[in-house]
Motif scaffolding. Structure first.
Motif, PDB file in Angstrom:
ATOM      1  N   LEU A   1       0.801  -1.221   0.000  1.00 11.68           N
ATOM      2  CA  LEU A   1       0.000   0.000   0.000  1.00 11.68           C
ATOM      3  C   LEU A   1       0.839   1.278   0.000  1.00 11.68           C
ATOM      4  N   ALA A   2       2.057   1.222   0.506  1.00 13.02           N
ATOM      5  CA  ALA A   2       2.890   2.420   0.569  1.00 13.02           C
ATOM      6  C   ALA A   2       4.349   2.078   0.279  1.00 13.02           C
ATOM      7  N   PRO A   3       4.643   1.522  -0.900  1.00 10.11           N
ATOM      8  CA  PRO A   3       6.022   1.114  -1.198  1.00 10.11           C
ATOM      9  C   PRO A   3       7.002   2.265  -1.199  1.00 10.11           C
ATOM     10  N   GLY A   4       6.512   3.494  -1.410  1.00 11.48           N
ATOM     11  CA  GLY A   4       7.411   4.635  -1.378  1.00 11.48           C
ATOM     12  C   GLY A   4       8.084   4.816  -0.036  1.00 11.48           C
ATOM     13  N   VAL A   5       7.398   4.418   1.024  1.00 11.68           N
ATOM     14  CA  VAL A   5       8.004   4.492   2.360  1.00 11.68           C
ATOM     15  C   VAL A   5       9.207   3.560   2.442  1.00 11.68           C
ATOM     16  N   GLY A   6       9.060   2.363   1.888  1.00  7.92           N
ATOM     17  CA  GLY A   6      10.172   1.419   1.906  1.00  7.92           C
ATOM     18  C   GLY A   6      11.353   1.902   1.096  1.00  7.92           C
ATOM     19  N   ARG A   7      11.077   2.442  -0.086  1.00  6.74           N
ATOM     20  CA  ARG A   7      12.181   2.953  -0.912  1.00  6.74           C
ATOM     21  C   ARG A   7      12.876   4.122  -0.218  1.00  6.74           C
ATOM     22  N   ALA A   8      12.099   4.976   0.418  1.00  9.10           N
ATOM     23  CA  ALA A   8      12.693   6.105   1.127  1.00  9.10           C
ATOM     24  C   ALA A   8      13.564   5.629   2.287  1.00  9.10           C
ATOM     25  N   ALA A   9      13.092   4.645   3.012  1.00  8.63           N
ATOM     26  CA  ALA A   9      13.858   4.132   4.149  1.00  8.63           C
ATOM     27  C   ALA A   9      15.187   3.547   3.688  1.00  8.63           C
ATOM     28  N   VAL A  10      15.158   2.799   2.598  1.00  9.70           N
ATOM     29  CA  VAL A  10      16.409   2.226   2.070  1.00  9.70           C
ATOM     30  C   VAL A  10      17.379   3.338   1.692  1.00  9.70           C
ATOM     31  N   ALA A  11      16.882   4.377   1.044  1.00  9.22           N
ATOM     32  CA  ALA A  11      17.753   5.484   0.635  1.00  9.22           C
ATOM     33  C   ALA A  11      18.413   6.141   1.843  1.00  9.22           C
ATOM     34  N   VAL A  12      17.640   6.346   2.911  1.00  7.46           N
ATOM     35  CA  VAL A  12      18.201   6.992   4.100  1.00  7.46           C
ATOM     36  C   VAL A  12      19.177   6.067   4.809  1.00  7.46           C
ATOM     37  N   LEU A  13      18.797   4.820   4.992  1.00 10.03           N
ATOM     38  CA  LEU A  13      19.669   3.881   5.701  1.00 10.03           C
ATOM     39  C   LEU A  13      20.990   3.683   4.958  1.00 10.03           C
ATOM     40  N   GLU A  14      20.923   3.614   3.644  1.00  8.77           N
ATOM     41  CA  GLU A  14      22.163   3.470   2.877  1.00  8.77           C
ATOM     42  C   GLU A  14      23.004   4.736   2.944  1.00  8.77           C
ATOM     43  N   ASP A  15      22.368   5.896   2.932  1.00 11.81           N
ATOM     44  CA  ASP A  15      23.116   7.142   3.077  1.00 11.81           C
ATOM     45  C   ASP A  15      23.816   7.189   4.429  1.00 11.81           C
ATOM     46  N   ALA A  16      23.196   6.552   5.436  1.00 13.39           N
ATOM     47  CA  ALA A  16      23.793   6.514   6.770  1.00 13.39           C
ATOM     48  C   ALA A  16      24.882   5.461   6.897  1.00 13.39           C
ATOM     49  N   GLY A  17      25.183   4.767   5.800  1.00 16.98           N
ATOM     50  CA  GLY A  17      26.275   3.799   5.808  1.00 16.98           C
ATOM     51  C   GLY A  17      25.883   2.392   6.163  1.00 16.98           C
ATOM     52  N   LEU A  18      24.585   2.089   6.113  1.00 16.85           N
ATOM     53  CA  LEU A  18      24.111   0.759   6.460  1.00 16.85           C
ATOM     54  C   LEU A  18      23.821  -0.057   5.210  1.00 16.85           C
ATOM     55  N   ARG A  19      24.009  -1.345   5.312  1.00 18.99           N
ATOM     56  CA  ARG A  19      23.658  -2.274   4.230  1.00 18.99           C
ATOM     57  C   ARG A  19      22.289  -2.854   4.559  1.00 18.99           C
ATOM     58  N   VAL A  20      21.356  -2.753   3.630  1.00 22.49           N
ATOM     59  CA  VAL A  20      19.969  -3.155   3.869  1.00 22.49           C
ATOM     60  C   VAL A  20      19.663  -4.439   3.114  1.00 22.49           C
ATOM     61  N   VAL A  21      19.143  -5.440   3.824  1.00 19.89           N
ATOM     62  CA  VAL A  21      18.686  -6.686   3.216  1.00 19.89           C
ATOM     63  C   VAL A  21      17.256  -6.932   3.677  1.00 19.89           C
ATOM     64  N   VAL A  22      16.572  -7.831   2.984  1.00 19.17           N
ATOM     65  CA  VAL A  22      15.220  -8.219   3.387  1.00 19.17           C
ATOM     66  C   VAL A  22      15.182  -9.725   3.577  1.00 19.17           C
ATOM     67  N   PRO A  23      14.313 -10.213   4.461  1.00 16.15           N
ATOM     68  CA  PRO A  23      14.219 -11.662   4.660  1.00 16.15           C
ATOM     69  C   PRO A  23      13.593 -12.329   3.447  1.00 16.15           C
ATOM     70  N   PRO A  24      13.921 -13.593   3.211  1.00 12.99           N
ATOM     71  CA  PRO A  24      13.349 -14.292   2.053  1.00 12.99           C
ATOM     72  C   PRO A  24      11.873 -14.604   2.273  1.00 12.99           C
ATOM     73  N   THR A  25      11.106 -14.565   1.194  1.00 10.36           N
ATOM     74  CA  THR A  25       9.695 -14.933   1.244  1.00 10.36           C
ATOM     75  C   THR A  25       9.424 -15.984   0.183  1.00 10.36           C
ATOM     76  N   GLY A  26       8.471 -16.852   0.475  1.00  4.21           N
ATOM     77  CA  GLY A  26       8.122 -17.895  -0.475  1.00  4.21           C
ATOM     78  C   GLY A  26       6.938 -17.496  -1.340  1.00  4.21           C
ATOM     79  N   PRO A  27       6.754 -18.139  -2.493  1.00  3.47           N
ATOM     80  CA  PRO A  27       5.631 -17.818  -3.378  1.00  3.47           C
ATOM     81  C   PRO A  27       4.292 -18.002  -2.662  1.00  3.47           C
TER      82      PRO A  27
END
Length: 262
Positions: free
Chosen positions: A34-60
């Motif tokens: 419903l709000a994927p822009g929030v996720g993209r924004a969070a990744v951009a900020v976290l990476e700018d802060a020097g963090l490596r961002v991963v997501v847990p695996p999900t199944g079909p």
């Protein structure tokens, strides 16, 4: 040659990635669908802060979920099934000692509080998962304390999610807003939507009355140029539907400023 240069660049990027602290971004249903822009924004900020961002695996056909939907509607057996799947999915990250960053406050509160309570000590990893949960501001505070957020220098109004008040606290959020030059207080209490409550027949009047207690008056009377903040999807939805006002997650506001700074 050009190809070997690209290979060296990729190797250097991998080396830099190994040096950065890794955090796991939880793919909550609100953000994912419903709000994927929030996720993209969070990744951009976290990476700018020097963090490596991963997501847990999900199944079909088996997306991960904190179980809040089933908890809030009393379907506790189903909630436990969903929560056990979540514990299993993030077990490798927990084994590695990685924090679980949750952008949606209601989901963070469920993972921090309801999950270990419902699963109990008989589910290995439940308590460890709960202890790993951090909000967006908390992970920046703990894992990137020297990061300098962009200066926004404007007042704020909006809502601190009621689940955050009750379970998580908002000290890190207050500190991050202060460091970014966002001044003023966010409303407490409840926006009135409260998950599925405000959508159910017979609840509309109560839902609106809750919003009118503090949130809607604060937004209507906001100073010129004020940023309207609401990290919770329900709070943002309530503001949009009752006040015609777009509110944003703090990650979105910071990511926009970072893009402009570049």
């Amino acid at each position: 040659d050009r190809d070997s240069g690209r290979d060296r660049g990729r190797a250097q990027d991998r080396d830099r990635g190994r040096d950065r602290p890794t955090v796991v971004l939880w793919p909550d249903t609100f953000t994912s669908y419903l709000a994927p822009g929030v996720g993209r924004a969070a990744v951009a900020v976290l990476e700018d802060a020097g963090l490596r961002v991963v997501v847990p695996p999900t199944g079909p056909g088996r997306p991960l979920c904190c179980g809040l939907t089933w908890v809030s509607t009393g379907q506790l057996d189903r909630a436990k099934q969903v929560m056990r799947r979540t514990v299993d999915a993030v077990a490798p990250a927990l084994d590695a000692g990685l924090p679980l960053v949750v952008l949606e406050p209601s989901c963070a509160a469920t993972l921090r509080g309801d999950l270990p309570e419902l699963l109990g000590p008989d589910t290995p990893g439940a308590a460890r998962l709960a202890a790993s949960v951090l909000t967006f501001a908390q992970v920046l505070d703990q894992y990137a304390p020297n990061w300098r957020p962009p200066r926004l220098d404007r007042p704020v109004v909006g809502q601190t999610h009621c689940h955050q008040h009750a379970v998580l606290g908002d000290a890190a959020e207050r500190t991050l807003r202060e460091r970014a030059g966002l001044t003023g207080e966010l409303s407490g209490g409840c926006c009135g939507l409260a998950g599925n409550f405000g959508f159910e027949a017979g609840h509309y009047e109560v839902s609106v009355a809750c919003a009118e207690e503090t949130l809607l008056p604060a937004v209507r009377d906001r100073p010129a140029g004020a940023e309207v903040l609401a990290d919770g999807f329900s709070c943002r939805t309530q503001l949009h539907q009752l006040a015609g006002q777009r509110a944003r997650h703090l990650a979105e506001v910071l990511a926009e400023a970072l893009a402009e700074r570049r």
